[in-house]
Design an enzyme around this catalytic site. Structure first.
Site, PDB file in Angstrom:
ATOM      1  N   GLU A  17       0.709  -1.376  -0.090  1.00 61.05           N
ATOM      2  CA  GLU A  17      -0.186  -0.254   0.084  1.00 61.05           C
ATOM      3  C   GLU A  17       0.952   1.332   0.295  1.00 61.05           C
ATOM      4  O   GLU A  17       1.691   1.450   0.614  1.00 61.05           O
ATOM      5  CB  GLU A  17      -0.869   0.560   1.245  1.00 61.05           C
ATOM      6  CG  GLU A  17      -2.104  -0.851   1.417  1.00 61.05           C
ATOM      7  CD  GLU A  17      -2.723  -1.154   0.115  1.00 61.05           C
ATOM      8  OE1 GLU A  17      -3.347   0.020  -0.538  1.00 61.05           O
ATOM      9  OE2 GLU A  17      -3.175  -2.100  -0.027  1.00 61.05           O
ATOM     10  N   THR A  18       0.995   2.312  -0.432  1.00 58.27           N
ATOM     11  CA  THR A  18       0.605   3.790  -0.743  1.00 58.27           C
ATOM     12  C   THR A  18      -0.376   4.413  -0.359  1.00 58.27           C
ATOM     13  O   THR A  18      -1.353   4.077  -1.026  1.00 58.27           O
ATOM     14  CB  THR A  18       1.730   4.206  -1.783  1.00 58.27           C
ATOM     15  OG1 THR A  18       2.870   3.108  -2.410  1.00 58.27           O
ATOM     16  CG2 THR A  18       1.781   5.660  -1.746  1.00 58.27           C
TER      17      THR A  18
END
Length: 268
Positions: free
Chosen positions: A46-47
């Protein structure tokens, strides 16, 4: 246009464990396609991107392949960045997202997520059989988290033992063919109340190291089965991560450590 990014290992108190997330604190939103490309460039599970809107932080999460509606570890990472690196005042941060309002509270050395309950329901027999074939084993139970239109959002598979969860060798193409975003496997724990692993190859995550949001599905199940509202959990991926969970009505509180690992600048 340089953009600052910060990498945090969530649900661990030491580096190179837990679940890494990249965090961007933005003054204004970037184009959706650009945020997706940035997430693909970092190639982490995830970003997270956060923008201040009124009293709350609007948060969005991207895997290398797509945006997702809820992510626990990247929210924990974002709170760590805002508290420690940007000196946000107070003990509570309010986030808004596709899944509603979320809160993160400082509790000594831990941060505690306040997330909505995600109730699961038994899967039909036909889907149970399909899951058994994809996993290559016989599950004790198969449950589903449903979207508003009745389609499957997530699959939750209950196994007999922690040894089964740890020893499971996924056939990722078969898992990617199952409905929903991913497959969560879980069982009673040996040192913790329950353990889990999570696979989402259809959205670019072969195995997520530690997944906060899935514990919003796990907690109501295990709280009812174990007849307790406070439970310890361990996600037994290769990196591993510990979560302290509490069920409060329609909310799930998930506490864990977070470790700031790196910072840098993206040059656009």
């Amino acid at each position: 246009m340089p953009l600052e990014f910060h990498q945090v290992d969530a649900f661990t108190d030491r580096p190179f464990a837990g679940n890494p997330a990249m965090v961007y604190r933005l003054d204004a939103w970037l184009d959706d396609a650009l945020m997706q490309r940035i997430a693909a460039e970092h190639n982490l599970a995830e970003t997270a991107f956060v923008v201040k809107e009124g009293e709350a932080w609007h948060i969005r999460w991207f895997t290398p392949a797509s945006e997702v509606p809820l992510c626990g570890h990247a929210t924990l990472a974002s709170a760590k960045v805002l508290f420690d690196l940007y000196q946000e005042a107070g003990e509570v941060l309010l986030f808004t997202c596709l899944s509603g309002e979320l809160r993160v509270t400082r509790q000594g050395e831990r941060l505690e997520l306040d997330f909505p309950l995600r109730p699961v329901v038994p899967a039909p027999a036909s889907l149970h059989a399909q899951v058994d074939r994809a996993l290559g084993l016989a599950a004790q139970d198969v449950l589903t988290l449903l979207n508003a239109d009745g389609s499957v959002q997530e699959l939750m598979v209950v196994l007999a033992s922690e040894a089964q969860v740890r020893g499971f060798a996924p056939h990722l193409p078969a898992l990617a063919e199952l409905p929903g975003l991913g497959v969560l496997i879980t069982a009673p724990g040996e040192r913790h109340d329950f353990v889990s692993r999570y696979f989402a190859p259809s959205i670019g995550i072969d195995e997520d190291p530690v997944t906060g949001s899935t514990h919003c599905m796990l907690m109501p199940y295990w709280a009812e089965r174990l007849e307790r509202s406070e439970l310890s959990a361990f996600q037994c991926s290769a990196r591993g991560g510990e979560l302290l969970c509490r069920l409060e009505g329609e909310r799930v509180k998930i506490a864990g450590h977070a470790r700031h690992i790196a910072s840098g600048r993206l040059m656009l």
